[in-house]
Design a protein around this motif. Sequence first.
Motif, PDB file in Angstrom:
ATOM      1  N   ARG A  77       9.757 -36.923   0.658  1.00 38.71           N
ATOM      2  CA  ARG A  77      10.268 -37.302  -0.665  1.00 38.71           C
ATOM      3  C   ARG A  77      10.237 -38.819  -0.850  1.00 38.71           C
ATOM      4  O   ARG A  77       9.961 -39.319  -1.938  1.00 38.71           O
ATOM      5  CB  ARG A  77      11.700 -36.796  -0.855  1.00 38.71           C
ATOM      6  N   LEU A  78      10.540 -39.526   0.230  1.00 40.14           N
ATOM      7  CA  LEU A  78      10.584 -40.980   0.159  1.00 40.14           C
ATOM      8  C   LEU A  78       9.186 -41.593   0.115  1.00 40.14           C
ATOM      9  O   LEU A  78       8.899 -42.468  -0.709  1.00 40.14           O
ATOM     10  CB  LEU A  78      11.367 -41.520   1.352  1.00 40.14           C
ATOM     11  N   LYS A  79       8.307 -41.133   1.000  1.00 41.15           N
ATOM     12  CA  LYS A  79       6.981 -41.736   1.127  1.00 41.15           C
ATOM     13  C   LYS A  79       6.096 -41.469  -0.089  1.00 41.15           C
ATOM     14  O   LYS A  79       5.279 -42.308  -0.469  1.00 41.15           O
ATOM     15  CB  LYS A  79       6.290 -41.239   2.396  1.00 41.15           C
ATOM     16  N   THR A  80       6.240 -40.286  -0.690  1.00 42.29           N
ATOM     17  CA  THR A  80       5.391 -39.932  -1.827  1.00 42.29           C
ATOM     18  C   THR A  80       5.927 -40.452  -3.155  1.00 42.29           C
ATOM     19  O   THR A  80       5.247 -40.344  -4.181  1.00 42.29           O
ATOM     20  CB  THR A  80       5.249 -38.405  -1.935  1.00 42.29           C
ATOM     21  N   GLY A  81       7.139 -40.996  -3.148  1.00 43.38           N
ATOM     22  CA  GLY A  81       7.747 -41.451  -4.392  1.00 43.38           C
ATOM     23  C   GLY A  81       8.430 -40.335  -5.156  1.00 43.38           C
ATOM     24  O   GLY A  81       8.892 -40.526  -6.292  1.00 43.38           O
ATOM     25  N   ASN A  82       8.528 -39.142  -4.534  1.00 41.33           N
ATOM     26  CA  ASN A  82       9.143 -38.005  -5.220  1.00 41.33           C
ATOM     27  C   ASN A  82      10.607 -38.258  -5.548  1.00 41.33           C
ATOM     28  O   ASN A  82      11.086 -37.896  -6.631  1.00 41.33           O
ATOM     29  CB  ASN A  82       9.006 -36.746  -4.364  1.00 41.33           C
ATOM     30  N   LEU A  83      11.341 -38.880  -4.626  1.00 44.54           N
ATOM     31  CA  LEU A  83      12.757 -39.127  -4.896  1.00 44.54           C
ATOM     32  C   LEU A  83      12.920 -40.077  -6.072  1.00 44.54           C
ATOM     33  O   LEU A  83      13.745 -39.854  -6.968  1.00 44.54           O
ATOM     34  CB  LEU A  83      13.449 -39.690  -3.654  1.00 44.54           C
TER      35      LEU A  83
ATOM     36  N   GLU B  53      14.259 -40.778 -11.934  1.00 48.03           N
ATOM     37  CA  GLU B  53      13.842 -41.212 -13.263  1.00 48.03           C
ATOM     38  C   GLU B  53      13.693 -40.064 -14.258  1.00 48.03           C
ATOM     39  O   GLU B  53      13.893 -40.258 -15.464  1.00 48.03           O
ATOM     40  CB  GLU B  53      12.526 -41.979 -13.160  1.00 48.03           C
ATOM     41  N   THR B  54      13.335 -38.870 -13.773  1.00 45.18           N
ATOM     42  CA  THR B  54      13.013 -37.781 -14.700  1.00 45.18           C
ATOM     43  C   THR B  54      14.058 -36.675 -14.782  1.00 45.18           C
ATOM     44  O   THR B  54      14.106 -35.962 -15.793  1.00 45.18           O
ATOM     45  CB  THR B  54      11.664 -37.133 -14.331  1.00 45.18           C
TER      46      THR B  54
ATOM     47  N   ALA C 214      16.739 -45.825   3.255  1.00 48.85           N
ATOM     48  CA  ALA C 214      15.725 -45.917   2.198  1.00 48.85           C
ATOM     49  C   ALA C 214      16.212 -45.251   0.910  1.00 48.85           C
ATOM     50  O   ALA C 214      15.986 -45.756  -0.198  1.00 48.85           O
ATOM     51  CB  ALA C 214      14.419 -45.269   2.666  1.00 48.85           C
ATOM     52  N   ALA C 215      16.887 -44.112   1.044  1.00 47.86           N
ATOM     53  CA  ALA C 215      17.420 -43.429  -0.138  1.00 47.86           C
ATOM     54  C   ALA C 215      18.520 -44.260  -0.795  1.00 47.86           C
ATOM     55  O   ALA C 215      18.612 -44.327  -2.027  1.00 47.86           O
ATOM     56  CB  ALA C 215      17.950 -42.050   0.251  1.00 47.86           C
TER      57      ALA C 215
END
Length: 360
Positions: A23-29, A34-35, A86-87
């Motif tokens: 979730r962190l590496k792919t930008g999913n979080l 944002e969405t 990171a989160a």
Amino acid sequence: MTQVAKLAEIGTSVWLDDLSRDRLKTGNLREMIETTGIVGVTTNPAIFAGAMTSGTAYDEQIATLKERGAAVDEAVYEMAIDDVRAACDEFAEIYRATDGKDGRVSIEVDPRLFADRDATLAQARQLFERVGRDNVMIKIPATPESLPAVADALAEGISVNVTLIFSVARYQEVMAAFIDGITRAHEAGLDVSKIHSVASFFVSRVDSEIDKRLDAIGTDEALALKGKAGVANAHLAYAAYEKTFAAAELPAGANVQRPLWASTSVKSPEYPATMYVAELAGPNTVNTMPEPTLRAVLDSEDITADTLSGKEAAAVELFAQLMAVGIDAEDVFAVLEREGVEKFISSWNDLLTSMEGQLA
């Protein structure tokens, strides 16, 4: 306005009950922040076990840890702490905008320490220091042995997520520990406005256990009560919260401990996917949910108003009906607390075993 935005307007903050390196590496979080409108994250041993034993996101760090000769416990926590840090950074803006109320990321002490106050407090301190972010929240289980550590951690200025709460009786003890801790923090000269806490009250597991017992009883009266206990129990908890903090003499500037609804994914296909969200919306609360439940909430149209306030009388009557058909609520809660601790320990041990194999 999305359903998550409506929840926020009613007073319920939505947190995601999941975190992984992917979730962190792919930008999913970041995308979900944002969405979807999530304003925090919770984790637990089962979540990290699932994240770290699947995929390849942790392979590079595992190789480094292996080369360093890291012990298995240290390796697991180093990876978990990196994820949580990171989160925390992803939620930093929300944390500042809400004065620390939201933008929170939780990390749990080793579940095997549930009966050791001193070891629990020592690890809470260590996790707080190692994550090194003001918006981290340390999860401590609400077992009788760990509750003093909850108060101790709060007294030292550590924000705490008290987890694995099933009964209103235990919840009363959790709130008492919070009031003790925040009072001691004030007496020690700490800025109590910076200290936040949530009390994680588990919902769906109550229905799972009571429904099983109602099925065994098998009468029409018993079967008619299925799927109602979890929400009613949470309604009783919310009433207890309102009464306790209305009467509490907290230090000036202190925040109340918010109820957090956990275990909010339905376990039976017979129930609406949003049941433990739509029926538990109300002022000054948090609902943490896995992504499928969050997506169901976003797709729904059933969140319209406060469904927590003024529900105590109906909840008391529901539990009277459960008792009348033969449900021993005290035994239910004792079983759930014991099994809750055991499940987290089992997930943690499975993770350690898997990581030991990768480090060997």
